[in-house]
Design an enzyme around this catalytic site. Structure first.
Site, mmCIF file in Angstrom:
data_model
loop_
_atom_site.group_PDB
_atom_site.id
_atom_site.type_symbol
_atom_site.label_atom_id
_atom_site.label_comp_id
_atom_site.label_asym_id
_atom_site.label_seq_id
_atom_site.Cartn_x
_atom_site.Cartn_y
_atom_site.Cartn_z
ATOM 1 N N ASP A 30 100.806 162.904 148.307
ATOM 2 C CA ASP A 30 101.534 164.144 148.034
ATOM 3 C C ASP A 30 101.865 164.285 146.547
ATOM 4 O O ASP A 30 102.139 163.294 145.871
ATOM 5 C CB ASP A 30 102.829 164.143 148.865
ATOM 6 C CG ASP A 30 103.390 165.542 149.045
ATOM 7 O OD1 ASP A 30 102.755 166.510 148.593
ATOM 8 O OD2 ASP A 30 104.477 165.660 149.647
ATOM 9 N N GLY A 31 101.861 165.526 146.086
ATOM 10 C CA GLY A 31 102.301 165.805 144.724
ATOM 11 C C GLY A 31 101.220 166.314 143.783
ATOM 12 O O GLY A 31 101.477 166.505 142.590
ATOM 13 N N ASN A 32 100.021 166.563 144.300
ATOM 14 C CA ASN A 32 98.939 167.052 143.430
ATOM 15 C C ASN A 32 99.292 168.399 142.813
ATOM 16 O O ASN A 32 99.021 168.643 141.625
ATOM 17 C CB ASN A 32 97.639 167.211 144.224
ATOM 18 C CG ASN A 32 97.112 165.891 144.754
ATOM 19 O OD1 ASN A 32 97.538 164.834 144.309
ATOM 20 N ND2 ASN A 32 96.192 165.956 145.695
ATOM 21 N N ARG A 34 102.323 169.725 142.245
ATOM 22 C CA ARG A 34 103.384 169.589 141.230
ATOM 23 C C ARG A 34 102.852 168.944 139.959
ATOM 24 O O ARG A 34 103.229 169.297 138.851
ATOM 25 C CB ARG A 34 104.556 168.780 141.803
ATOM 26 C CG ARG A 34 105.533 169.628 142.602
ATOM 27 C CD ARG A 34 106.396 168.797 143.495
ATOM 28 N NE ARG A 34 105.633 168.336 144.654
ATOM 29 C CZ ARG A 34 106.039 167.400 145.500
ATOM 30 N NH1 ARG A 34 107.212 166.818 145.303
ATOM 31 N NH2 ARG A 34 105.308 167.070 146.531
ATOM 32 N N HIS A 47 94.248 168.247 142.459
ATOM 33 C CA HIS A 47 93.530 167.566 143.535
ATOM 34 C C HIS A 47 92.414 166.672 142.973
ATOM 35 O O HIS A 47 92.188 165.575 143.461
ATOM 36 C CB HIS A 47 92.954 168.582 144.526
ATOM 37 C CG HIS A 47 94.005 169.324 145.318
ATOM 38 N ND1 HIS A 47 95.048 168.671 145.949
ATOM 39 C CD2 HIS A 47 94.182 170.647 145.566
ATOM 40 C CE1 HIS A 47 95.811 169.564 146.561
ATOM 41 N NE2 HIS A 47 95.315 170.776 146.328
ATOM 42 N N THR A 76 95.592 170.145 159.450
ATOM 43 C CA THR A 76 95.249 171.402 160.144
ATOM 44 C C THR A 76 95.993 172.579 159.501
ATOM 45 O O THR A 76 95.527 173.710 159.558
ATOM 46 C CB THR A 76 95.609 171.309 161.652
ATOM 47 O OG1 THR A 76 96.908 170.721 161.773
ATOM 48 C CG2 THR A 76 94.615 170.448 162.416
ATOM 49 N N LEU A 141 86.495 146.783 155.249
ATOM 50 C CA LEU A 141 87.614 147.726 155.351
ATOM 51 C C LEU A 141 87.244 148.935 156.217
ATOM 52 O O LEU A 141 86.167 149.514 156.050
ATOM 53 C CB LEU A 141 87.979 148.217 153.937
ATOM 54 C CG LEU A 141 88.962 149.385 153.840
ATOM 55 C CD1 LEU A 141 90.374 148.945 154.244
ATOM 56 C CD2 LEU A 141 88.988 149.965 152.422
ATOM 57 N N ARG A 198 104.368 157.597 151.316
ATOM 58 C CA ARG A 198 104.230 159.009 150.932
ATOM 59 C C ARG A 198 104.730 159.142 149.506
ATOM 60 O O ARG A 198 105.894 158.844 149.224
ATOM 61 C CB ARG A 198 105.016 159.926 151.867
ATOM 62 C CG ARG A 198 104.832 161.402 151.494
ATOM 63 C CD ARG A 198 105.487 162.359 152.450
ATOM 64 N NE ARG A 198 105.068 163.729 152.162
ATOM 65 C CZ ARG A 198 104.974 164.701 153.046
ATOM 66 N NH1 ARG A 198 105.267 164.469 154.306
ATOM 67 N NH2 ARG A 198 104.587 165.910 152.683
ATOM 68 N N ARG A 204 109.023 162.927 154.708
ATOM 69 C CA ARG A 204 108.643 163.529 155.992
ATOM 70 C C ARG A 204 107.341 162.903 156.456
ATOM 71 O O ARG A 204 106.546 162.433 155.651
ATOM 72 C CB ARG A 204 108.371 165.036 155.813
ATOM 73 C CG ARG A 204 109.532 165.897 155.559
ATOM 74 C CD ARG A 204 109.100 167.373 155.599
ATOM 75 N NE ARG A 204 108.141 167.676 154.539
ATOM 76 C CZ ARG A 204 108.474 167.938 153.283
ATOM 77 N NH1 ARG A 204 109.744 167.919 152.933
ATOM 78 N NH2 ARG A 204 107.554 168.220 152.396
ATOM 79 N N SER A 206 105.197 164.802 158.477
ATOM 80 C CA SER A 206 104.270 165.938 158.470
ATOM 81 C C SER A 206 103.108 165.794 159.459
ATOM 82 O O SER A 206 101.944 166.007 159.089
ATOM 83 C CB SER A 206 103.724 166.168 157.054
ATOM 84 O OG SER A 206 104.767 166.433 156.161
ATOM 85 N N GLU A 217 106.690 150.493 158.654
ATOM 86 C CA GLU A 217 107.678 150.511 157.571
ATOM 87 C C GLU A 217 107.310 151.693 156.665
ATOM 88 O O GLU A 217 106.131 151.951 156.423
ATOM 89 C CB GLU A 217 107.599 149.207 156.762
ATOM 90 C CG GLU A 217 107.963 147.973 157.548
ATOM 91 C CD GLU A 217 109.436 147.918 157.926
ATOM 92 O OE1 GLU A 217 110.265 148.433 157.157
ATOM 93 O OE2 GLU A 217 109.752 147.374 159.007
HETATM 94 C C1 FPP Z 1 99.148 167.061 148.829
HETATM 95 O O1 FPP Z 1 99.506 167.542 147.573
HETATM 96 C C2 FPP Z 1 97.725 166.770 148.876
HETATM 97 C C3 FPP Z 1 96.821 167.456 149.619
HETATM 98 C C4 FPP Z 1 97.188 168.575 150.485
HETATM 99 C C5 FPP Z 1 95.400 167.113 149.584
HETATM 100 C C6 FPP Z 1 95.056 165.718 149.202
HETATM 101 C C7 FPP Z 1 93.633 165.693 148.884
HETATM 102 C C8 FPP Z 1 93.033 164.965 147.925
HETATM 103 C C9 FPP Z 1 93.708 163.968 147.081
HETATM 104 C C10 FPP Z 1 91.584 165.188 147.645
HETATM 105 C C11 FPP Z 1 90.673 165.381 148.789
HETATM 106 C C12 FPP Z 1 90.350 164.135 149.486
HETATM 107 C C13 FPP Z 1 89.111 163.660 149.645
HETATM 108 C C14 FPP Z 1 88.845 162.514 150.516
HETATM 109 C C15 FPP Z 1 87.979 164.221 148.934
HETATM 110 P P1 FPP Z 1 100.131 169.000 147.431
HETATM 111 O O2 FPP Z 1 99.055 169.907 146.938
HETATM 112 O O3 FPP Z 1 100.761 169.392 148.730
HETATM 113 O O4 FPP Z 1 101.191 168.727 146.328
HETATM 114 P P2 FPP Z 1 102.528 169.556 146.067
HETATM 115 O O5 FPP Z 1 103.428 169.265 147.240
HETATM 116 O O6 FPP Z 1 103.027 169.006 144.787
HETATM 117 O O7 FPP Z 1 102.122 171.002 145.975
#
Ligand code: FPP
Length: 251
Positions: A30-32, A34, A47, A76, A141, A198, A204, A206, A217
């Site tokens: 999470d956090g891409n 932001r 991302h 989803t 793995l 997370r 959360r 989610s 844990e």
């Molecule tokens: C949550 O950050 C992240 C996602 C919804 C997608 C995660 C996906 C990747 C890292 C890349 C795709 C994966 C593969 C295997 C190719 P957010 O966008 O909800 O962050 P925010 O809460 O800061 O907006």
């Protein structure tokens, strides 16, 4: 890529540095969004940088000889994001599998896709099916990649499969146990999640691995996923080792 790597120089640990390691780690990356905002970039770049982190985390998980890693790549609910963002994620899925599959297969990693693949565009679907086929017999793995995944949907799918077998007379109702259910989850035959991480400070679940996390844990590092380093991961693994797990018992 490689321009946004504010990596520090703390040592990276090896398996011998840990008294206890989880068998199964699950991560909500999470956090891409932001991170992108913070760097005044569009969300797709967040991302993309997230995928860079993912590569390193997979590599380290494999180096540490952890049995299973499950990552939440697309839920989803993620279809409800803007058309541009969904398109960027679809492209990243293609790029990821095309660029990583050789190395992962060489490292004996078994890839499993958790979630319904049928709804993906044909190109993505083909690449996912091929990754599972190609690595299906690997014994290293297990890398579970959750795509179009929802924990409740997974439970409904398992319940339907049990109901069908009971209806067909292939399974007696009295024989339905927790094992029957877990055998019908995407993660059949894998250990339960020991450690759930997370990033970004959100606390959360989610709709992620609802059944498999019964005794997990939880750790919630504040760092945004694109900034999450292998050293941060090591710290989480060390913290896990320090936790006393009672599984409901009084020790
Ligand atoms: C949550 O950050 C992240 C996602 C919804 C997608 C995660 C996906 C990747 C890292 C890349 C795709 C994966 C593969 C295997 C190719 P957010 O966008 O909800 O962050 P925010 O809460 O800061 O907006």
């Amino acid at each position: 890529m490689g321009i946004f790597h504010p990596r520090n120089h703390r040592a990276i640990r090896t398996r011998e540095d840990f008294a206890k390691l989880p068998r199964h780690v699950a991560i909500i990356m999470d956090g891409n969004g932001r991170w992108a905002k913070k760097h005044k970039l569009n969300v797709a770049m967040g991302h993309r940088q997230g995928v860079e982190t993912l590569r390193e985390i997979i590599r380290h998980t494999d180096d540490l000889r952890i049995e299973a890693l499950t990552i939440y790549a697309f839920s989803t609910e993620n279809w409800n994001r803007s058309r541009e963002e969904v398109a960027a994620l679809m492209q990243l899925i293609l790029d990821f599998f095309r660029s990583e599959i050789d190395e992962l297969d060489e490292k004996n990693v078994r890839i499993l896709i958790l979630g319904e693949k049928d709804v993906f565009p044909e190109k993505q679907r083909d690449v996912l099916i091929e990754a599972e086929r190609r690595t299906g017999k690997n014994t290293g793995l297990t890398l579970n990649i959750c795509l179009n995944y929802g924990g409740r949907a997974e439970l409904v799918r398992a319940a339907k499969s049990i109901a069908q077998d009971v209806k067909d007379g292939a399974l007696a109702l009295a024989d339905v146990t927790e094992q029957t259910l877990s055998d019908r989850l995407y993660t059949a035959n894998q250990p339960d999640v020991d450690l759930m991480i997370r990033t970004s400070g959100e606390m959360r679940l989610s709709n992620f691995l609802l059944y498999q996390c019964a005794y997990a844990e939880f750790l919630f590092p504040k760092v945004l996923w694109p900034d999450f380093t292998v050293q941060d991961y090591d710290e989480a693994l060390l913290a896990y080792g320090g936790r006393e797990r009672r599984f409901g018992k009084r020790l």
